[in-house]
Design a protein around this motif. Structure first.
Motif, mmCIF file in Angstrom:
data_model
loop_
_atom_site.group_PDB
_atom_site.id
_atom_site.type_symbol
_atom_site.label_atom_id
_atom_site.label_comp_id
_atom_site.label_asym_id
_atom_site.label_seq_id
_atom_site.Cartn_x
_atom_site.Cartn_y
_atom_site.Cartn_z
ATOM 1 N N ASP A 153 0.987 -0.710 0.023
ATOM 2 C CA ASP A 153 0.212 0.405 -0.195
ATOM 3 C C ASP A 153 0.769 1.284 -0.289
ATOM 4 O OD1 ASP A 153 -2.738 1.346 -0.161
ATOM 5 O OD2 ASP A 153 -3.429 0.280 1.779
ATOM 6 N N ILE A 154 0.762 2.422 -0.015
ATOM 7 C CA ILE A 154 0.375 3.982 -0.026
ATOM 8 C C ILE A 154 0.687 4.206 1.073
ATOM 9 C CG2 ILE A 154 0.912 4.386 -2.479
ATOM 10 C CD1 ILE A 154 -2.028 6.172 -2.428
ATOM 11 N N HIS A 155 1.312 5.048 1.807
ATOM 12 C CA HIS A 155 0.958 5.938 3.163
ATOM 13 C C HIS A 155 1.570 7.278 3.026
ATOM 14 C CE1 HIS A 155 -0.145 2.482 4.723
ATOM 15 N NE2 HIS A 155 1.017 1.469 4.272
ATOM 16 N N THR A 156 1.607 8.631 3.699
ATOM 17 C CA THR A 156 2.075 9.232 3.888
ATOM 18 C C THR A 156 2.327 9.437 5.617
ATOM 19 O OG1 THR A 156 -0.072 10.674 4.866
ATOM 20 C CG2 THR A 156 -0.370 10.420 2.406
ATOM 21 N N GLU B 59 -0.390 11.921 11.396
ATOM 22 C CA GLU B 59 -0.697 11.010 10.680
ATOM 23 C C GLU B 59 -0.741 10.178 9.188
ATOM 24 O OE1 GLU B 59 -4.549 12.743 11.293
ATOM 25 O OE2 GLU B 59 -5.274 12.094 9.690
ATOM 26 N N CYS B 60 -0.881 9.323 8.841
ATOM 27 C CA CYS B 60 -1.233 8.869 7.149
ATOM 28 C C CYS B 60 -2.715 9.131 7.272
ATOM 29 C CB CYS B 60 -1.116 7.358 7.566
ATOM 30 S SG CYS B 60 -1.721 6.986 5.215
ATOM 31 N N VAL B 61 -2.817 10.191 6.125
ATOM 32 C CA VAL B 61 -3.574 10.537 5.994
ATOM 33 C C VAL B 61 -4.866 9.729 4.303
ATOM 34 C CG1 VAL B 61 -3.968 13.473 5.758
ATOM 35 C CG2 VAL B 61 -3.169 12.533 3.699
ATOM 36 N N ILE B 62 -4.311 8.776 4.342
ATOM 37 C CA ILE B 62 -4.867 8.232 3.639
ATOM 38 C C ILE B 62 -5.619 6.531 4.485
ATOM 39 C CG2 ILE B 62 -4.892 6.019 2.195
ATOM 40 C CD1 ILE B 62 -1.890 7.371 1.000
ATOM 41 N N HIS B 63 -5.024 6.473 6.258
ATOM 42 C CA HIS B 63 -5.965 5.043 6.563
ATOM 43 C C HIS B 63 -6.324 6.161 8.301
ATOM 44 C CE1 HIS B 63 -3.019 2.801 4.372
ATOM 45 N NE2 HIS B 63 -4.175 2.446 3.898
ATOM 46 N N SER B 64 -7.104 5.715 8.710
ATOM 47 C CA SER B 64 -7.861 6.409 9.899
ATOM 48 C C SER B 64 -7.368 5.590 10.742
ATOM 49 C CB SER B 64 -9.542 5.962 9.683
ATOM 50 O OG SER B 64 -9.595 4.848 9.693
ATOM 51 N N LYS B 65 -6.900 6.815 11.521
ATOM 52 C CA LYS B 65 -6.219 6.261 13.128
ATOM 53 C C LYS B 65 -4.717 5.711 12.465
ATOM 54 C CE LYS B 65 -10.754 5.085 15.471
ATOM 55 N NZ LYS B 65 -12.077 3.716 15.172
ATOM 56 N N MET B 66 -4.687 6.042 11.589
ATOM 57 C CA MET B 66 -2.899 5.592 11.804
ATOM 58 C C MET B 66 -1.359 6.683 11.909
ATOM 59 S SD MET B 66 -1.392 3.746 7.958
ATOM 60 C CE MET B 66 0.979 4.239 7.826
ATOM 61 N N ASP B 67 -1.569 7.154 13.287
ATOM 62 C CA ASP B 67 -1.163 8.210 13.878
ATOM 63 C C ASP B 67 0.011 7.806 14.247
ATOM 64 O OD1 ASP B 67 -3.661 9.299 12.698
ATOM 65 O OD2 ASP B 67 -4.831 8.249 15.090
HETATM 66 CU CU LIG Z 1 -1.782 4.803 5.493
#
Ligand SMILES: [Cu+2]
Length: 366
Positions: A263-266, A352-360
């Motif tokens: 996957d991609i993340h930020t 955080e990652c703005v793509i995946h919720s609660k990825m903080d």
């Molecule tokens: Cu992510």
């Protein structure tokens, strides 16, 4: 008339002697789940775990049968025919608009970087509800996911397979997520619906084993944060930072590295309200196109900029963004896999990652 009755009688008799499936008459078809069925994750599995896989991966049915896909995540069922080049995120012909930061300065991309959007090939449903050749193009599209809410889950996608063959498909969002439908002649043996269910459950167990292991992910140095974790083999993914809290000293440079091959993340710093706004607008329909918010998708600093120095007040409010970090193993042209930040001032900084919720995550600088 009598002849017709006799024919019907013969048919009914044969139906009793033969399993209904062997005659190709309507039966309850196989259901394939796109994503996991982890309403509440089992013990030892992170609530940030996901499964980027179809369950079961292979469905075997008879000619004339239907297969139903149910979605538990942001996925498509795509039979692309000969076109294997299905982009998901695409560069549009126009350029990014002017966006100003909290300090009133223009971000670098106005009129320079291409507008980023989701490719209509991936988003829009394509083709009828019947498929008769592995070279036919059919797509569930992502529209059904966009239109769903917590109260109304995405509509299932149903396809009737009218000819024998091996039909391969994938998810346009997660290209490692692949499945096969084997369509057999009417009299060939195929596994029962219950056997497909058991196979799906077995495959999910493998994901769970992987997810537990991935949750132990650790970077090799104490100035590194792994951005996500994943397994290409099973599609297990943990949308978390490893570690999600890191203590460093003023002047330290931290490397955030996408360690998730699925996957991609930020990595996005800034006030909570800004991060939430970017997350909520990350993918948004604008004038007939589905665009990605440049505040999330693009790095906040121009491509030629040196390693950013972070004081908690960047861009007026502490905004600093990696842009899309691509999975390990991606071609270098796909974009950066890691993001470095030098911390110049003591403080506690949320990102955080703005793509995946609660990825903080949190960086504590002393
Ligand atoms: Cu992510």
């Amino acid at each position: 008339m009598a002849r017709k009755t006799a024919l019907i009688a013969a048919f009914v008799l044969v139906s009793f002697l033969w399993p209904a499936t062997a005659l190709g008459v309507t039966r309850s078809g196989v259901t394939v789940f796109a994503g996991p069925n982890l309403a509440s994750p089992p013990a030892g599995v992170s609530s940030q775990a996901d499964a980027l896989a179809f369950f079961p991966k292979v469905a075997t049915v008879h000619v004339g049968d239907t297969v139903t896909w149910q979605y538990r995540g942001f996925h498509t069922t795509t039979f692309s025919g000969s076109n294997q080049n299905y982009p998901f995120i695409t560069q549009l012909s126009s350029t990014q608009p002017t966006v100003t930061d909290a300090a009133g300065e223009r971000l670098w991309w106005a009129g320079v970087a291409p507008l980023l959007g989701l490719d209509p090939l991936s988003v829009m449903p394509q083709g009828s509800s019947k498929i008769s050749s592995p070279s036919d193009v059919r797509n569930s599209g992502l529209v059904r996911i966009f239109q769903s809410t917590a109260k109304s889950p995405p509509k299932p996608y149903v396809l009737t397979f009218t000819k024998a063959g091996t039909y391969r498909y994938f998810c346009t969002v997660h290209r490692g997520m692949r499945g096969t439908v084997r369509v057999r002649p009417a009299l060939a043996p195929v596994p029962s619906v219950a056997a497909h269910k058991r196979q799906g459950a077995t495959e999910l167990q493998r994901v769970i084993v992987d997810a537990k292991q991935l949750n132990q992910s650790k970077p090799t140095t104490n100035l590194e944060v792994l951005v996500g974790a994943g397994s290409k083999a099973t599609g297990a993914e943990i949308a978390s930072f490893f570690p999600d809290q890191l203590a460093v000293k003023t002047g330290d440079t931290v490397t955030f590295r996408n360690a998730d091959p699925t996957d991609i993340h930020t990595v996005t710093f800034g006030p909570q309200a800004l991060r939430t706004k970017i997350e909520n607008n990350f993918v948004a329909p604008v004038g007939g196109q589905i665009l990605l918010d440049p505040l999330g998708a693009l790095p906040s600093e121009p491509p030629s900029a040196p390693t950013p120095q972070y004081s908690g007040a960047n861009h007026g409010d502490g905004y600093l963004n990696s842009g899309l970090l691509v999975p390990p193993g991606s071609p270098t042209t796909a974009g950066p896999q890691s993001f470095q930040v030098t911390f110049t001032k003591p403080g506690t900084y949320q990102y955080e990652c703005v793509i995946h919720s609660k990825m903080d995550g949190t960086i504590v600088v002393s």
